[in-house]
Scaffold this motif. Structure first.
Motif, short mmCIF file in Angstrom:
data_model
loop_
_atom_site.label_atom_id
_atom_site.label_comp_id
_atom_site.label_asym_id
_atom_site.label_seq_id
_atom_site.Cartn_x
_atom_site.Cartn_y
_atom_site.Cartn_z
N ARG A 1 0.84 -1.20 0.00
CA ARG A 1 0.00 0.00 0.00
C ARG A 1 0.87 1.24 0.00
NH1 ARG A 1 -3.00 -2.53 4.04
NH2 ARG A 1 -5.03 -3.30 3.36
N TYR A 2 0.34 2.28 -0.63
CA TYR A 2 0.97 3.60 -0.52
C TYR A 2 -0.16 4.59 -0.28
CZ TYR A 2 3.52 7.82 -1.72
OH TYR A 2 4.09 9.06 -1.69
N CYS A 3 -0.04 5.37 0.75
CA CYS A 3 -1.11 6.30 1.14
C CYS A 3 -2.43 5.55 1.24
CB CYS A 3 -1.24 7.45 0.15
SG CYS A 3 0.23 8.44 0.02
N THR A 4 -2.40 4.42 1.87
CA THR A 4 -3.56 3.56 2.16
C THR A 4 -4.20 2.88 0.94
OG1 THR A 4 -5.26 5.27 2.05
CG2 THR A 4 -4.15 5.00 4.18
N CYS A 5 -3.77 3.21 -0.27
CA CYS A 5 -4.32 2.52 -1.45
C CYS A 5 -3.30 1.53 -2.00
CB CYS A 5 -4.67 3.52 -2.54
SG CYS A 5 -6.12 4.48 -2.15
N PRO A 6 -3.75 0.45 -2.66
CA PRO A 6 -2.79 -0.49 -3.25
C PRO A 6 -1.85 0.23 -4.23
CG PRO A 6 -4.99 -1.43 -3.28
CD PRO A 6 -5.13 -0.01 -2.80
N LEU A 7 -0.56 -0.09 -4.10
CA LEU A 7 0.44 0.60 -4.93
C LEU A 7 0.22 0.34 -6.41
CD1 LEU A 7 3.03 2.33 -4.80
CD2 LEU A 7 4.32 0.21 -4.89
N CYS A 8 -0.23 -0.89 -6.75
CA CYS A 8 -0.34 -1.23 -8.17
C CYS A 8 -1.44 -0.44 -8.87
CB CYS A 8 -0.53 -2.73 -8.36
SG CYS A 8 -1.94 -3.36 -7.46
N GLN A 9 -2.23 0.31 -8.09
CA GLN A 9 -3.25 1.16 -8.72
C GLN A 9 -2.76 2.58 -8.94
OE1 GLN A 9 -6.74 0.81 -6.28
NE2 GLN A 9 -6.96 -1.38 -6.72
N GLN A 10 -1.53 2.86 -8.50
CA GLN A 10 -1.01 4.21 -8.66
C GLN A 10 0.45 4.16 -9.12
OE1 GLN A 10 -1.35 6.11 -4.81
NE2 GLN A 10 -1.50 4.16 -3.77
N LEU A 11 0.66 3.34 -10.15
CA LEU A 11 2.03 3.08 -10.60
C LEU A 11 2.70 4.33 -11.19
CD1 LEU A 11 1.61 -0.46 -12.14
CD2 LEU A 11 2.87 0.17 -10.09
N GLU A 12 1.90 5.30 -11.61
CA GLU A 12 2.51 6.51 -12.17
C GLU A 12 3.29 7.28 -11.10
OE1 GLU A 12 -0.67 5.96 -11.86
OE2 GLU A 12 -1.48 7.56 -10.60
N ARG A 13 3.09 6.94 -9.82
CA ARG A 13 3.82 7.62 -8.76
C ARG A 13 5.12 6.89 -8.41
NH1 ARG A 13 -1.18 8.72 -4.66
NH2 ARG A 13 0.09 10.36 -3.77
N VAL A 14 5.42 5.82 -9.13
CA VAL A 14 6.61 5.02 -8.85
C VAL A 14 7.57 5.08 -10.05
CG1 VAL A 14 7.48 2.79 -8.12
CG2 VAL A 14 5.10 3.40 -7.67
N ALA A 15 8.84 5.36 -9.76
CA ALA A 15 9.88 5.26 -10.80
C ALA A 15 10.68 3.99 -10.52
CB ALA A 15 10.77 6.48 -10.78
N TYR A 16 10.82 3.17 -11.55
CA TYR A 16 11.49 1.87 -11.39
C TYR A 16 12.69 1.83 -12.33
CZ TYR A 16 12.03 -3.15 -12.50
OH TYR A 16 12.52 -4.41 -12.76
N VAL A 17 13.84 1.52 -11.79
CA VAL A 17 15.04 1.37 -12.62
C VAL A 17 15.41 -0.11 -12.65
CG1 VAL A 17 17.46 1.98 -12.91
CG2 VAL A 17 15.84 3.70 -12.11
#
Lengths: 279, 248
Positions: free
Chosen positions: B59-75
């Motif tokens: 979770r990120y900010c109480t919501c599942p992270l996979c629903q807000q992937l635009e807030r994650v940068a992955y290298v």
């Protein structure tokens, strides 16, 4: 010289052949570029063989061959994906199995259903025998596929360069994959009349690969490939006319000859011309 | 707050991760360490939903992270990229903006400015017209760092960013990590070999299928923990071991 070029244009079959050759020569390398950069060139060959059962069924049912061929090609591509996801089987083995099985099924169906399929024409192409309806079908597919690539270019670039990264950013990678498979299948169907299912892989891969040796960006590979592909088609059709060569193989051989030229003489990567590395 | 709860991954019957729980607060640089095959990449991919979870939630900010992937940068790991791909440095970094731009839209001046600034930050702007394959390993890693920066994300996940990288690039990586921390970003960095840089992280997760230890580097890298992580099957890690002051 001009005579030599213009004379064949007096015949309708030559005008048709050159038109469809041009269309295929432009469309195939653009689509083939995506196959090459994803290391999936063989998938083009697989789909080409997989359209055969669909073709014979559509002949049998009397429906447009586009429907059957499209269904067969997509089914083959999905079958490979399914086998890979469900087992330890690797891509190359899954492809070898799939394309030979679908091909066998196609030949069997043609024989069992007594479809009046011109097998020779399908396998090796019959560019001198294309009808205006074939040209229309190829033209519509070419416009559709090229427009879709233009519209979704940035997503396709991301997906083909870094699939996992694209997925991590939330792009619908499965939809993009399906779209690419569909476009590849349509491209193959559009090219069948010209070069046949066995040689279509050469048009998908040859000109784009030649361009790959000459450029450094994906869109340049597509543009370069399209120019080279169109050139190979035109030269091939003329050679076929003047020297009585089979047209499909003539086009493919010209395309392959251009590849060898680029391999030897590309300014940046040519075997004879590349800058010598300092010892 | 980024929360990972009871994460478990099984891949075709093989255990990947088991009962991994931790949380990261904004402004924290968290390192992940463990032997090869410990599940460091699996952890990062599972957090992003790239591989199916058999249990747990992120979770990120109480919501599942996979629903807000635009807030994650992955290298991603270097080995995951085909470096022969015909693409220029500029267009690699431009990919960061794909999602923000949305379908059917081409980049405008503002987007180009973001990409330019990101390349400038990692000292790669002068190479922007080069094909990605013509660069050294360190330079390639910097381009991917620029791509992550240009995404203007809140969470940054780095998978083995120090592999095959030169000293200047490593220095730039840590400089940028520091800047991102000060901006209140969340950073998770995996590496099998941290070398001297281990003390630059705020917190370390020692991983080998399970979370063996979680805490300050000096608390985590005790002989006992190292032995448990690197020397095969010993006493299983009980949940009490993974409690940390940051766990919430």
């Amino acid at each position: 010289m001009l005579h030599w070029l213009l004379d064949p244009l007096n015949y309708e079959f030559m005008r048709n052949a050159l038109t469809i050759g041009l269309l295929v020569g432009i469309l195939c390398p653009v689509m083939g570029t995506y196959l090459i950069v994803q290391r999936m060139a063989m998938l083009g060959d697989v789909i080409a063989h997989c359209v055969l059962p669909g073709l014979s069924i559509s002949f049998f049912l009397g429906i447009d061959i586009l429907i059957g061929a499209f269904g067969g090609g997509i089914l083959g591509a999905l079958f490979i994906t399914w086998v890979r996801s469900q087992s330890r089987v690797k891509a190359d083995a899954a492809m070898a199995l799939t394309f030979s099985s679908f091909f066998a099924l196609g030949i069997t169906l043609i024989s069992v259903l007594r479809s009046r399929v011109d097998l020779d024409g399908l396998l090796f192409g019959d560019i001198l025998g294309v009808s205006p309806i074939d040209i229309l079908r190829t033209a519509i597919i070419a416009v559709l596929v090229l427009a879709a690539i233009k519209i979704f270019y940035k997503e396709l670039l991301f997906y083909t360069f870094d699939r996992v990264g694209a997925q991590a950013m939330g792009l619908p990678v499965d939809v993009i994959y399906l779209g690419l498979m569909a476009a590849t299948t349509l491209t193959i169907i559009a090219s069948m009349q010209a070069v046949g299912v066995i040689l279509v892989i050469a048009m998908l891969v040859g000109p784009a690969l030649t361009a790959y040796l000459l450029v450094k960006e994906l869109h340049q590979m597509m543009l370069g490939g399209a120019v080279i592909g169109a050139l190979a088609s035109l030269i091939g059709v003329y050679l076929s006319y003047y020297f009585n060569l089979p047209s499909g193989p003539a086009i493919v051989l010209v395309s392959s000859a251009l590849f060898v030229l680029a391999l030897l003489l590309s300014p940046s990567q040519g075997i004879l011309t590349r800058p010598k590395t300092q010892p | 707050m980024l929360e990972v709860q009871e994460l478990a991954v099984n891949y075709r019957g093989v255990l990947g991760l088991e009962a991994v729980s931790f949380a990261i607060a904004p402004g924290q640089l968290v390192g992940v360490i463990g032997p090869n095959g410990a599940g460091k990449s699996t952890l990062i991919k599972a957090m992003l939903g790239l591989i199916p979870l058999s249990h747990g939630i992120v979770r990120y900010c109480t919501c599942p992270l996979c629903q807000q992937l635009e807030r994650v940068a992955y290298v991603p790991q270097r080995s995951q990229i085909d470096w022969d791909y015909p693409i220029s440095v500029w267009n690699v970094v431009m990919m960061a903006r794909t999602r923000r731009l949305g379908w059917f839209r081409s980049p405008g001046r503002a987007t180009r400015e973001i990409v330019r600034a990101a390349l400038e930050r990692v000292d790669m702007l002068r190479f922007r017209h080069r094909r990605i394959g013509e660069l050294s390993g360190g330079q390639q890693q910097r381009v991917f760092l620029a791509r992550a920066l240009a995404q203007q994300a809140e969470i940054f996940l780095f998978d083995e960013p120090f592999t095959g990288v030169d000293k200047p690039t490593e220095a730039i990586l840590f400089e940028v990590f520091g800047e991102l921390k000060r901006q209140g970003k969340i950073l998770l960095v995996s590496s099998h070999d941290w070398g001297d840089s281990l003390n630059q992280v705020d917190r370390l997760l020692l991983l080998n299928q399970r979370l063996i230890a979680d805490g300050r580097p000096d608390q985590v890298m005790t002989p006992d923990n190292i032995h448990r992580a690197y020397c095969g099957t010993l006493a299983p890690a009980y949940p009490s071991d993974v409690e940390s002051p940051f766990f919430c």
